[in-house]
Design an enzyme around this catalytic site. Structure first.
Site, PDB file in Angstrom:
ATOM      1  N   VAL A  16     -16.365  12.748  -9.165  1.00  0.00           N
ATOM      2  CA  VAL A  16     -17.175  13.242  -8.549  1.00  0.00           C
ATOM      3  C   VAL A  16     -17.603  12.181  -8.206  1.00  0.00           C
ATOM      4  O   VAL A  16     -19.220  11.560  -8.151  1.00  0.00           O
ATOM      5  CB  VAL A  16     -17.724  14.731  -8.381  1.00  0.00           C
ATOM      6  CG1 VAL A  16     -18.915  15.115  -8.565  1.00  0.00           C
ATOM      7  CG2 VAL A  16     -16.956  15.321  -9.618  1.00  0.00           C
ATOM      8  N   CYS A  17     -19.139  12.649  -6.689  1.00  0.00           N
ATOM      9  CA  CYS A  17     -20.451  11.747  -6.221  1.00  0.00           C
ATOM     10  C   CYS A  17     -21.161  13.056  -5.510  1.00  0.00           C
ATOM     11  O   CYS A  17     -21.181  13.971  -5.529  1.00  0.00           O
ATOM     12  CB  CYS A  17     -19.456  10.390  -5.295  1.00  0.00           C
ATOM     13  SG  CYS A  17     -19.174  10.982  -3.795  1.00  0.00           S
ATOM     14  N   ARG A  18     -21.800  12.586  -4.151  1.00  0.00           N
ATOM     15  CA  ARG A  18     -22.728  13.208  -3.962  1.00  0.00           C
ATOM     16  C   ARG A  18     -22.020  14.342  -2.331  1.00  0.00           C
ATOM     17  O   ARG A  18     -21.511  15.185  -2.236  1.00  0.00           O
ATOM     18  CB  ARG A  18     -23.697  12.721  -3.333  1.00  0.00           C
ATOM     19  CG  ARG A  18     -24.168  13.611  -2.113  1.00  0.00           C
ATOM     20  CD  ARG A  18     -25.428  12.452  -1.249  1.00  0.00           C
ATOM     21  NE  ARG A  18     -26.725  13.531  -0.047  1.00  0.00           N
ATOM     22  CZ  ARG A  18     -26.297  13.036   0.820  1.00  0.00           C
ATOM     23  NH1 ARG A  18     -24.828  12.518   0.998  1.00  0.00           N
ATOM     24  NH2 ARG A  18     -26.805  14.407   1.373  1.00  0.00           N
TER      25      ARG A  18
ATOM     26  N   GLY B 219     -18.032  13.084  -1.781  1.00  0.00           N
ATOM     27  CA  GLY B 219     -16.538  12.524  -1.633  1.00  0.00           C
ATOM     28  C   GLY B 219     -16.011  11.059  -1.486  1.00  0.00           C
ATOM     29  O   GLY B 219     -15.446  10.615  -1.642  1.00  0.00           O
TER      30      GLY B 219
ATOM     31  N   MET C 231     -20.819  17.565  -5.267  1.00  0.00           N
ATOM     32  CA  MET C 231     -21.945  17.896  -5.125  1.00  0.00           C
ATOM     33  C   MET C 231     -22.736  18.892  -4.108  1.00  0.00           C
ATOM     34  O   MET C 231     -22.767  19.475  -4.207  1.00  0.00           O
ATOM     35  CB  MET C 231     -23.048  17.102  -5.799  1.00  0.00           C
ATOM     36  CG  MET C 231     -22.084  16.647  -7.812  1.00  0.00           C
ATOM     37  SD  MET C 231     -21.381  17.665  -8.358  1.00  0.00           S
ATOM     38  CE  MET C 231     -22.984  18.808  -9.022  1.00  0.00           C
TER      39      MET C 231
END
Length: 103
Positions: A66-68, A70, A94
């Protein structure tokens, strides 16, 4: 954006977590981003530290990155797959997370 990288939607991840499936959710954002809100079950390993911390991951348990948005998690997923992990990227990051965020 998929170059042979397995992907999972935020909604699918939410359902898997609700069903208590055994997963490793790894957030590769930076500490400041993590502090603004993250998935409760996630573990923070900023992208730059990932190569030094892969020993913290279990190859027998699927890993969701997961990141901000993708993009970073897509790179991290590619990297882990090359090392033999069963890894998937949460598309949209996210920004697309429909569940609650822990701060």
């Amino acid at each position: 954006m998929s170059h042979g990288v397995k992907e999972i939607t935020p909604q699918e991840l939410l359902e898997k977590l609700a069903a208590k499936e055994q997963l490793q959710v790894i957030d590769v954002r930076e500490v400041e981003e993590w502090n603004e809100g993250h998935i409760k079950e996630a573990k923070l390993i900023p992208l730059g530290f990932l190569p030094h911390r892969t020993d913290e991951l279990d190859k027998d348990i699927p890993v969701i990155m997961v990141c901000r948005s993708g993009a970073r998690s897509h790179r991290a997923t590619e990297y882990l797959c090359e090392l033999g992990f069963d890894a998937a990227n949460m598309v949209g990051g996210m920004l697309a997370w429909p569940g609650e965020k822990e701060v």
